[in-house]
Design a protein around this motif. Structure first.
Motif, PDB file in Angstrom:
ATOM      1  N   MET A 112       0.857  -1.183   0.000  1.00 22.87           N
ATOM      2  CA  MET A 112       0.000   0.000   0.000  1.00 22.87           C
ATOM      3  C   MET A 112       0.885   1.223   0.000  1.00 22.87           C
ATOM      4  SD  MET A 112      -0.897   0.698   3.841  1.00 22.87           S
ATOM      5  CE  MET A 112       0.585   1.071   4.748  1.00 22.87           C
ATOM      6  N   GLU A 113       0.286   2.346  -0.293  1.00 20.65           N
ATOM      7  CA  GLU A 113       0.980   3.628  -0.220  1.00 20.65           C
ATOM      8  C   GLU A 113       0.207   4.508   0.755  1.00 20.65           C
ATOM      9  OE1 GLU A 113       1.633   5.381  -4.117  1.00 20.65           O
ATOM     10  OE2 GLU A 113       1.623   3.361  -4.987  1.00 20.65           O
ATOM     11  N   ILE A 114       0.859   5.550   1.227  1.00 18.61           N
ATOM     12  CA  ILE A 114       0.146   6.510   2.070  1.00 18.61           C
ATOM     13  C   ILE A 114       0.423   7.928   1.573  1.00 18.61           C
ATOM     14  CG2 ILE A 114       0.173   5.049   4.119  1.00 18.61           C
ATOM     15  CD1 ILE A 114       2.290   7.044   5.277  1.00 18.61           C
ATOM     16  N   ASP A 115      -0.522   8.780   1.877  1.00 15.49           N
ATOM     17  CA  ASP A 115      -0.360  10.206   1.631  1.00 15.49           C
ATOM     18  C   ASP A 115      -1.275  10.917   2.628  1.00 15.49           C
ATOM     19  OD1 ASP A 115       0.596  12.557   0.569  1.00 15.49           O
ATOM     20  OD2 ASP A 115      -0.145  12.196  -1.451  1.00 15.49           O
ATOM     21  N   PHE A 116      -1.156  12.217   2.683  1.00 17.78           N
ATOM     22  CA  PHE A 116      -1.938  12.998   3.634  1.00 17.78           C
ATOM     23  C   PHE A 116      -2.489  14.240   2.958  1.00 17.78           C
ATOM     24  CE2 PHE A 116       1.335  10.799   5.990  1.00 17.78           C
ATOM     25  CZ  PHE A 116       0.641  10.249   7.048  1.00 17.78           C
ATOM     26  N   LEU A 117      -3.599  14.708   3.465  1.00 16.24           N
ATOM     27  CA  LEU A 117      -4.078  16.030   3.119  1.00 16.24           C
ATOM     28  C   LEU A 117      -4.717  16.620   4.366  1.00 16.24           C
ATOM     29  CD1 LEU A 117      -7.409  16.047   2.726  1.00 16.24           C
ATOM     30  CD2 LEU A 117      -6.821  15.021   0.578  1.00 16.24           C
ATOM     31  N   LYS A 118      -4.843  17.912   4.349  1.00 13.03           N
ATOM     32  CA  LYS A 118      -5.413  18.597   5.498  1.00 13.03           C
ATOM     33  C   LYS A 118      -6.680  19.303   5.059  1.00 13.03           C
ATOM     34  CE  LYS A 118      -4.202  21.629   9.299  1.00 13.03           C
ATOM     35  NZ  LYS A 118      -3.199  22.548   9.835  1.00 13.03           N
ATOM     36  N   ALA A 119      -7.796  18.836   5.596  1.00 10.02           N
ATOM     37  CA  ALA A 119      -9.106  19.412   5.279  1.00 10.02           C
ATOM     38  C   ALA A 119      -9.921  19.452   6.554  1.00 10.02           C
ATOM     39  CB  ALA A 119      -9.812  18.572   4.229  1.00 10.02           C
ATOM     40  N   SER A 120     -10.702  20.508   6.711  1.00  7.64           N
ATOM     41  CA  SER A 120     -11.495  20.631   7.922  1.00  7.64           C
ATOM     42  C   SER A 120     -12.676  21.555   7.705  1.00  7.64           C
ATOM     43  CB  SER A 120     -10.636  21.191   9.057  1.00  7.64           C
ATOM     44  OG  SER A 120     -11.410  21.393  10.215  1.00  7.64           O
ATOM     45  N   SER A 121     -13.721  21.306   8.493  1.00  9.20           N
ATOM     46  CA  SER A 121     -14.843  22.239   8.527  1.00  9.20           C
ATOM     47  C   SER A 121     -15.049  22.748   9.954  1.00  9.20           C
ATOM     48  CB  SER A 121     -16.121  21.570   8.003  1.00  9.20           C
ATOM     49  OG  SER A 121     -16.501  20.507   8.841  1.00  9.20           O
ATOM     50  N   TYR A 122     -14.051  22.506  10.814  1.00 14.01           N
ATOM     51  CA  TYR A 122     -14.175  22.893  12.214  1.00 14.01           C
ATOM     52  C   TYR A 122     -13.289  24.053  12.632  1.00 14.01           C
ATOM     53  CZ  TYR A 122     -17.213  19.064  13.464  1.00 14.01           C
ATOM     54  OH  TYR A 122     -18.292  18.232  13.559  1.00 14.01           O
ATOM     55  N   GLY A 123     -12.060  24.113  12.156  1.00 10.30           N
ATOM     56  CA  GLY A 123     -11.141  25.133  12.642  1.00 10.30           C
ATOM     57  C   GLY A 123     -10.870  24.893  14.114  1.00 10.30           C
ATOM     58  N   SER A 124     -10.979  25.925  14.938  1.00  6.30           N
ATOM     59  CA  SER A 124     -10.767  25.786  16.379  1.00  6.30           C
ATOM     60  C   SER A 124     -12.075  25.733  17.140  1.00  6.30           C
ATOM     61  CB  SER A 124      -9.918  26.953  16.902  1.00  6.30           C
ATOM     62  OG  SER A 124      -8.624  26.877  16.367  1.00  6.30           O
ATOM     63  N   SER A 125     -13.154  25.481  16.448  1.00  8.81           N
ATOM     64  CA  SER A 125     -14.482  25.484  17.056  1.00  8.81           C
ATOM     65  C   SER A 125     -14.929  24.081  17.418  1.00  8.81           C
ATOM     66  CB  SER A 125     -15.473  26.097  16.059  1.00  8.81           C
ATOM     67  OG  SER A 125     -16.789  25.986  16.530  1.00  8.81           O
ATOM     68  N   ALA A 126     -15.928  23.995  18.264  1.00  5.82           N
ATOM     69  CA  ALA A 126     -16.536  22.718  18.609  1.00  5.82           C
ATOM     70  C   ALA A 126     -17.673  22.368  17.652  1.00  5.82           C
ATOM     71  CB  ALA A 126     -17.059  22.752  20.055  1.00  5.82           C
ATOM     72  N   GLN A 127     -18.048  23.305  16.784  1.00  2.17           N
ATOM     73  CA  GLN A 127     -19.130  23.099  15.821  1.00  2.17           C
ATOM     74  C   GLN A 127     -18.595  23.245  14.399  1.00  2.17           C
ATOM     75  OE1 GLN A 127     -22.410  22.337  16.548  1.00  2.17           O
ATOM     76  NE2 GLN A 127     -21.709  22.119  18.651  1.00  2.17           N
ATOM     77  N   SER A 128     -19.092  22.414  13.492  1.00  2.00           N
ATOM     78  CA  SER A 128     -18.707  22.502  12.088  1.00  2.00           C
ATOM     79  C   SER A 128     -19.255  23.793  11.493  1.00  2.00           C
ATOM     80  CB  SER A 128     -19.259  21.306  11.313  1.00  2.00           C
ATOM     81  OG  SER A 128     -19.035  21.476   9.933  1.00  2.00           O
ATOM     82  N   SER A 129     -18.428  24.444  10.687  1.00  2.00           N
ATOM     83  CA  SER A 129     -18.876  25.651   9.981  1.00  2.00           C
ATOM     84  C   SER A 129     -19.689  25.276   8.746  1.00  2.00           C
ATOM     85  CB  SER A 129     -17.665  26.479   9.556  1.00  2.00           C
ATOM     86  OG  SER A 129     -16.934  25.788   8.548  1.00  2.00           O
ATOM     87  N   GLY A 130     -19.548  24.030   8.297  1.00  4.35           N
ATOM     88  CA  GLY A 130     -20.214  23.584   7.082  1.00  4.35           C
ATOM     89  C   GLY A 130     -19.428  23.893   5.825  1.00  4.35           C
ATOM     90  N   VAL A 131     -18.371  24.693   5.951  1.00  2.27           N
ATOM     91  CA  VAL A 131     -17.521  25.052   4.823  1.00  2.27           C
ATOM     92  C   VAL A 131     -16.200  24.309   4.967  1.00  2.27           C
ATOM     93  CG1 VAL A 131     -16.315  26.921   3.637  1.00  2.27           C
ATOM     94  CG2 VAL A 131     -18.569  27.338   4.663  1.00  2.27           C
ATOM     95  N   VAL A 132     -15.860  23.494   3.978  1.00  2.00           N
ATOM     96  CA  VAL A 132     -14.641  22.703   4.036  1.00  2.00           C
ATOM     97  C   VAL A 132     -13.471  23.515   3.516  1.00  2.00           C
ATOM     98  CG1 VAL A 132     -13.491  20.606   3.235  1.00  2.00           C
ATOM     99  CG2 VAL A 132     -15.935  20.568   3.762  1.00  2.00           C
ATOM    100  N   GLN A 133     -12.407  23.533   4.281  1.00  2.00           N
ATOM    101  CA  GLN A 133     -11.180  24.214   3.880  1.00  2.00           C
ATOM    102  C   GLN A 133     -10.122  23.164   3.604  1.00  2.00           C
ATOM    103  OE1 GLN A 133     -10.245  26.844   7.121  1.00  2.00           O
ATOM    104  NE2 GLN A 133     -11.808  28.328   6.531  1.00  2.00           N
TER     105      GLN A 133
END
Length: 183
Positions: free
Chosen positions: A59-80
């Motif tokens: 297998m291979e591995i890779d990473f990406l960084k995506a989030s809809s939370y930031g530093s909040s406890a609630q999702s913003s609904g917008v994926v970054q």
């Protein structure tokens, strides 16, 4: 940090056992293939590290960084999407490795993105599933644990970049993450 935890939901032993089971299942189902495991940073880091050591096929591995939370406890609904892959996924089988599927906003975005990039197959392996909070119609193919609608930290999951290093998954006390206006 332990004083901030209301309850330990999943201890080290339960995590190790279930990650081993997931690794065995993926190894069996993808025998003869060379999937790319893509860890969604930062939360999946510990899970991906443990999971890949339990997978017995190439297998291979890779990473990406995506989030809809930031530093909040609630999702913003917008994926970054903060950083992207270093491999071409066209014609490849991908297993997205998530720490938790909660609202499904990030997962929906990523599934659509990888389909548009030409991945042949995209499966999802999530350590935790919080189906009660789902806003998008997405399903993980491999699920470690179903959990209640509680704010959890540890084993890679954080609140405001803290608690990731806990060796278990615990429910964070509400007073730690609830917003209180200054008087």
């Amino acid at each position: 940090m332990r004083a901030d935890i209301q309850e330990i939901l999943l201890d080290e032993e339960a995590l190790e056992k279930r990650v081993s089971e997931l690794g065995a299942k993926i190894s069996e189902e993808y025998d003869g293939m060379n999937p790319i495991l893509i860890g969604i940073l930062k939360g999946s880091g510990i899970f991906l590290s443990d999971l890949m050591r339990k997978i017995t096929i190439p297998m291979e591995i890779d990473f990406l960084k995506a989030s809809s939370y930031g530093s909040s406890a609630q999702s913003s609904g917008v994926v970054q999407l903060e950083n992207d892959l270093s491999v071409d996924v066209r014609g490849r089988t991908i297993i997205l490795v998530e720490d938790i599927v909660d609202t499904g906003n990030t997962l929906k975005y990523l599934l659509e993105r990888f389909a548009s990039l030409g991945a042949v197959e995209v499966k999802v392996c999530s350590l935790l599933n919080k189906a009660g909070r789902r806003e998008q119609n997405v399903v993980a193919d491999y699920i470690g644990f179903e959990i209640p609608d509680a704010f959890v930290v540890g084993y890679g999951l954080d609140f405001a970049q803290k608690y990731r290093n806990l060796p278990y998954i615990g429910i964070l006390k509400k007073e730690i993450y609830q917003y209180r206006p200054k008087k």
